[in-house]
Structures are given as structure tokens and as C-alpha cells.
Scaffold this motif. Structure first.
Motif, PDB file in Angstrom:
ATOM      1  N   UNK A 218       0.869  -1.194  -0.085  1.00  0.00           N
ATOM      2  CA  UNK A 218      -0.005  -0.005  -0.045  1.00  0.00           C
ATOM      3  C   UNK A 218       0.904   1.290  -0.045  1.00  0.00           C
ATOM      4  N   UNK A 219       1.970   1.073   0.769  1.00  0.00           N
ATOM      5  CA  UNK A 219       2.722   2.413   0.923  1.00  0.00           C
ATOM      6  C   UNK A 219       3.522   2.600  -0.441  1.00  0.00           C
ATOM      7  N   UNK A 220       4.054   1.489  -1.056  1.00  0.00           N
ATOM      8  CA  UNK A 220       4.722   1.723  -2.298  1.00  0.00           C
ATOM      9  C   UNK A 220       3.763   2.228  -3.471  1.00  0.00           C
ATOM     10  N   UNK A 221       2.403   1.686  -3.059  1.00  0.00           N
ATOM     11  CA  UNK A 221       1.514   2.000  -4.534  1.00  0.00           C
ATOM     12  C   UNK A 221       1.171   3.676  -4.178  1.00  0.00           C
ATOM     13  N   UNK A 222       0.964   4.027  -3.013  1.00  0.00           N
ATOM     14  CA  UNK A 222       0.802   5.449  -2.590  1.00  0.00           C
ATOM     15  C   UNK A 222       1.878   6.490  -3.129  1.00  0.00           C
ATOM     16  N   UNK A 223       3.131   5.733  -3.000  1.00  0.00           N
ATOM     17  CA  UNK A 223       4.146   6.863  -3.304  1.00  0.00           C
ATOM     18  C   UNK A 223       4.400   6.858  -4.842  1.00  0.00           C
ATOM     19  N   UNK A 224       4.011   5.511  -5.648  1.00  0.00           N
ATOM     20  CA  UNK A 224       4.099   5.692  -7.013  1.00  0.00           C
ATOM     21  C   UNK A 224       3.302   6.673  -7.519  1.00  0.00           C
ATOM     22  N   UNK A 225       2.107   6.917  -7.125  1.00  0.00           N
ATOM     23  CA  UNK A 225       1.267   7.846  -7.485  1.00  0.00           C
ATOM     24  C   UNK A 225       1.538   9.194  -7.031  1.00  0.00           C
ATOM     25  N   UNK A 226       2.270   9.726  -6.075  1.00  0.00           N
ATOM     26  CA  UNK A 226       2.640  10.836  -5.848  1.00  0.00           C
ATOM     27  C   UNK A 226       4.017  11.378  -6.150  1.00  0.00           C
ATOM     28  N   UNK A 227       4.831  10.470  -6.552  1.00  0.00           N
ATOM     29  CA  UNK A 227       6.103  11.044  -6.727  1.00  0.00           C
ATOM     30  C   UNK A 227       6.457  10.798  -8.142  1.00  0.00           C
ATOM     31  N   UNK A 228       7.215  11.942  -8.610  1.00  0.00           N
ATOM     32  CA  UNK A 228       7.804  11.607 -10.132  1.00  0.00           C
ATOM     33  C   UNK A 228       9.058  10.808 -10.202  1.00  0.00           C
ATOM     34  N   UNK A 229       9.304  10.398 -11.467  1.00  0.00           N
ATOM     35  CA  UNK A 229      10.421   9.449 -11.630  1.00  0.00           C
ATOM     36  C   UNK A 229      11.763   9.735 -10.989  1.00  0.00           C
ATOM     37  N   UNK A 230      12.253  10.843 -10.967  1.00  0.00           N
ATOM     38  CA  UNK A 230      13.238  11.356 -10.189  1.00  0.00           C
ATOM     39  C   UNK A 230      13.179  11.098  -8.728  1.00  0.00           C
TER      40      UNK A 230
ATOM     41  N   UNK B 282      11.280   9.260  -6.992  1.00  0.00           N
ATOM     42  CA  UNK B 282      11.113   8.003  -6.741  1.00  0.00           C
ATOM     43  C   UNK B 282      12.421   7.271  -6.719  1.00  0.00           C
ATOM     44  N   UNK B 283      13.177   7.573  -7.834  1.00  0.00           N
ATOM     45  CA  UNK B 283      14.608   6.792  -7.891  1.00  0.00           C
ATOM     46  C   UNK B 283      15.442   7.315  -6.577  1.00  0.00           C
ATOM     47  N   UNK B 284      15.265   8.507  -6.223  1.00  0.00           N
ATOM     48  CA  UNK B 284      16.033   8.957  -5.003  1.00  0.00           C
ATOM     49  C   UNK B 284      15.593   8.135  -3.744  1.00  0.00           C
ATOM     50  N   UNK B 285      14.070   8.115  -3.661  1.00  0.00           N
ATOM     51  CA  UNK B 285      13.695   7.386  -2.401  1.00  0.00           C
ATOM     52  C   UNK B 285      14.230   5.974  -2.427  1.00  0.00           C
ATOM     53  N   UNK B 286      14.100   5.296  -3.631  1.00  0.00           N
ATOM     54  CA  UNK B 286      14.441   3.956  -3.646  1.00  0.00           C
ATOM     55  C   UNK B 286      16.182   3.660  -3.398  1.00  0.00           C
ATOM     56  N   UNK B 287      17.081   4.878  -3.893  1.00  0.00           N
ATOM     57  CA  UNK B 287      18.333   4.627  -3.342  1.00  0.00           C
ATOM     58  C   UNK B 287      18.582   4.698  -1.820  1.00  0.00           C
ATOM     59  N   UNK B 288      17.556   5.743  -1.259  1.00  0.00           N
ATOM     60  CA  UNK B 288      17.717   5.913   0.264  1.00  0.00           C
ATOM     61  C   UNK B 288      17.339   4.696   0.785  1.00  0.00           C
ATOM     62  N   UNK B 289      16.198   4.126   0.391  1.00  0.00           N
ATOM     63  CA  UNK B 289      15.648   2.772   1.043  1.00  0.00           C
ATOM     64  C   UNK B 289      16.686   1.801   0.742  1.00  0.00           C
ATOM     65  N   UNK B 290      17.425   1.443  -0.319  1.00  0.00           N
ATOM     66  CA  UNK B 290      18.454   0.498  -0.131  1.00  0.00           C
ATOM     67  C   UNK B 290      19.824   0.847   0.549  1.00  0.00           C
ATOM     68  N   UNK B 291      20.064   2.036   0.714  1.00  0.00           N
ATOM     69  CA  UNK B 291      21.206   2.386   1.659  1.00  0.00           C
ATOM     70  C   UNK B 291      20.821   2.037   3.008  1.00  0.00           C
ATOM     71  N   UNK B 292      19.647   2.431   3.239  1.00  0.00           N
ATOM     72  CA  UNK B 292      19.202   2.284   4.665  1.00  0.00           C
ATOM     73  C   UNK B 292      19.085   0.613   4.954  1.00  0.00           C
ATOM     74  N   UNK B 293      18.643   0.068   4.074  1.00  0.00           N
ATOM     75  CA  UNK B 293      18.344  -1.445   4.260  1.00  0.00           C
ATOM     76  C   UNK B 293      19.939  -2.171   4.534  1.00  0.00           C
ATOM     77  N   UNK B 294      20.878  -1.615   3.603  1.00  0.00           N
ATOM     78  CA  UNK B 294      22.120  -2.026   3.735  1.00  0.00           C
ATOM     79  C   UNK B 294      22.841  -1.948   4.911  1.00  0.00           C
ATOM     80  N   UNK B 295      22.835  -0.806   5.727  1.00  0.00           N
ATOM     81  CA  UNK B 295      23.316  -0.406   6.770  1.00  0.00           C
ATOM     82  C   UNK B 295      22.485  -0.764   8.191  1.00  0.00           C
ATOM     83  N   UNK B 296      21.334  -0.731   8.017  1.00  0.00           N
ATOM     84  CA  UNK B 296      20.312  -0.963   9.035  1.00  0.00           C
ATOM     85  C   UNK B 296      19.846  -2.439   9.399  1.00  0.00           C
ATOM     86  N   UNK B 297      19.683  -3.133   8.437  1.00  0.00           N
ATOM     87  CA  UNK B 297      19.035  -4.403   8.569  1.00  0.00           C
ATOM     88  C   UNK B 297      19.277  -5.129   9.629  1.00  0.00           C
TER      89      UNK B 297
END
Length: 211
Positions: free
Chosen positions: A61-73, A75-90
Motif C-alpha cells: 500500500x505504501x509503495x502504491x501511494x508513493x508511485x502515485x505521488x512521486x515523479x520518476x526522479x 522515486x529513484x532518489x527514495x529507492x536509493x535511500x531505502x536501499x542504503x538504509x537496508x544495507x546499513x541497518x537491517x
């Protein structure tokens, strides 16, 4: 609540039905907590360093909500932050996250929740009764003392029960009822849109997401 969830999803779930089911479950829990006082406010992100477990449809649901509201740029920035956070904090526990201030990557630049309307049940469950206690408890210092914050335990019990009811409903209709770390789950649905159809079809998502 579980019975209503099973009834809503039992005839074949689509994305809109799942989103509506989650919103209805959150609203039902919130209705039991109306007028209960708390000190939390917008731009108060002290507890947003803790591990948060979400059900797969919450991440979807959160992913769908973000896709509806963020532009491609964006969304790409958010995915990069999510990936970095996952690598460091998981693999970090809550104390490590507090010490290293591994804040939720879904916070906006002002410390607000960028997905507040669709935030997880686990986030809705936590409310502080004293803002100064939050600041003290989540200060990035090494301590052997318990990090204590006065909280509304009734509210937590209500939303925990809602979480359990949704998981039970998913299980009863044959959908994947596992929980996953918030950022990892949202990133999975953003990077792999096909996971939504797989989830709705009753498939289990790849075990690698939990490794």
C-alpha cells in the motif's frame, strides 16, 4: 475484525480492496482511541529510528501511494535511500539504530512522515505522553539504563490487535501473512511491481527478502 477482513478479501483480492481493508482496519482501531491524549506531533521524529515490522499488504500500500505521488526522479532518489538504509541497518537492533541515528528513510526533510496517511499499524500504535522523555530516550548515547518513555498502552494494545487480526485474515484467505521490515518491504514492492500481483494471487514472495 478478522471476520470482516476475510469477508472483504474472500472473493478474490485486488489492490484497491486490500488498500481499503487496511484503511478500514486502521480506522476501526483509531475509533477506539478517540480523544486519548498524546504528545506526538508533526516533525517529531525521535522514535522513527526503531525497527518497524509491517505486513506485506502494508508495504504494498505504501509503495502504491508513493508511485502515485512521486515523479520518476523523486522515486529513484527514495529507492536509493531505502536501499542504503537496508544495507546499513537491517541487522541492527533498536539500541544500535538509536546510537547511529538510523532514521526511517521515509521521513521528509523536516522530520515528518512522508507516508503519514498510509503509515503502518505498528507506527500508529506508538504514542508518547511526554515529548521531553522521547528526546531523552532517543538521544544517541551509550547507556545501560532502560530507555523509558511514558506511552498509551491501551492504544498499543488496540493497534497490536488490529495487526494480529489483519494477519489472521490474510492467512485464512490464503494470502502471505508474514511481516517484514518496513523499508525492506516498501523497497521490494517499488523495485518489483510484479510482487503485487504475486501477493494478490496467493504466492509467497521470495525468501531472499528476509535474508
Amino acid at each position: 475484525m478478522t471476520e470482516r477482513i476475510v469477508e472483504a478479501l474472500g472473493t478474490g483480492a485486488d489492490a484497491a480492496t486490500v488498500v481499503h481493508m487496511l484503511a478500514a482496519s486502521a480506522d476501526a482501531a483509531q475509533n477506539l482511541c478517540i480523544d486519548r491524549p498524546y504528545a506526538c506531533a508533526a516533525g517529531c521524529p525521535h522514535c522513527c529510528v526503531l525497527n518497524v515490522a509491517v505486513l506485506l499488504p502494508e508495504a504494498m500500500t505504501i509503495a502504491l501511494w508513493l508511485r502515485e505521488r512521486l515523479c520518476a526522479e523523486e522515486l529513484a532518489g527514495l529507492q536509493k535511500r531505502l536501499a542504503t538504509h537496508r544495507s546499513w541497518a537491517r541487522w541492527m537492533d533498536d539500541d544500535e539504530r538509536i546510537l547511529k541515528q538510523m532514521s526511517c528513510p521515509l521521513l521528509d526533510p523536516y522530520g515528518g512522515c512522508s507516508v503519514h496517511p498510509v503509515r503502518p499499524l505498528a507506527c500508529r500504535a506508538i504514542t508518547s505522553l511526554d515529548s521531553q522523555s522521547c528526546k531523552d530516550a532517543f538521544r544517541p548515547t551509550v547507556t545501560d539504563e532502560d530507555r523509558l518513555v511514558p506511552a498509551d498502552l491501551f492504544r498499543k494494545a488496540v493497534f497490536d490487535a488490529a495487526f494480529t487480526a489483519v494477519a489472521s485474515g490474510l492467512r485464512q484467505v490464503g494470502l502471505d501473512d508474514r511481516s517484514i521490515e518496513l523499508g525492506t518491504g516498501v523497497l521490494a514492492f517499488l523495485e518489483h511491481p510484479e510482487f503485487m500481483e504475486r501477493f494478490l494471487a496467493g504466492e509467497r514472495l521470495p525468501q531472499a527478502l528476509w535474508l
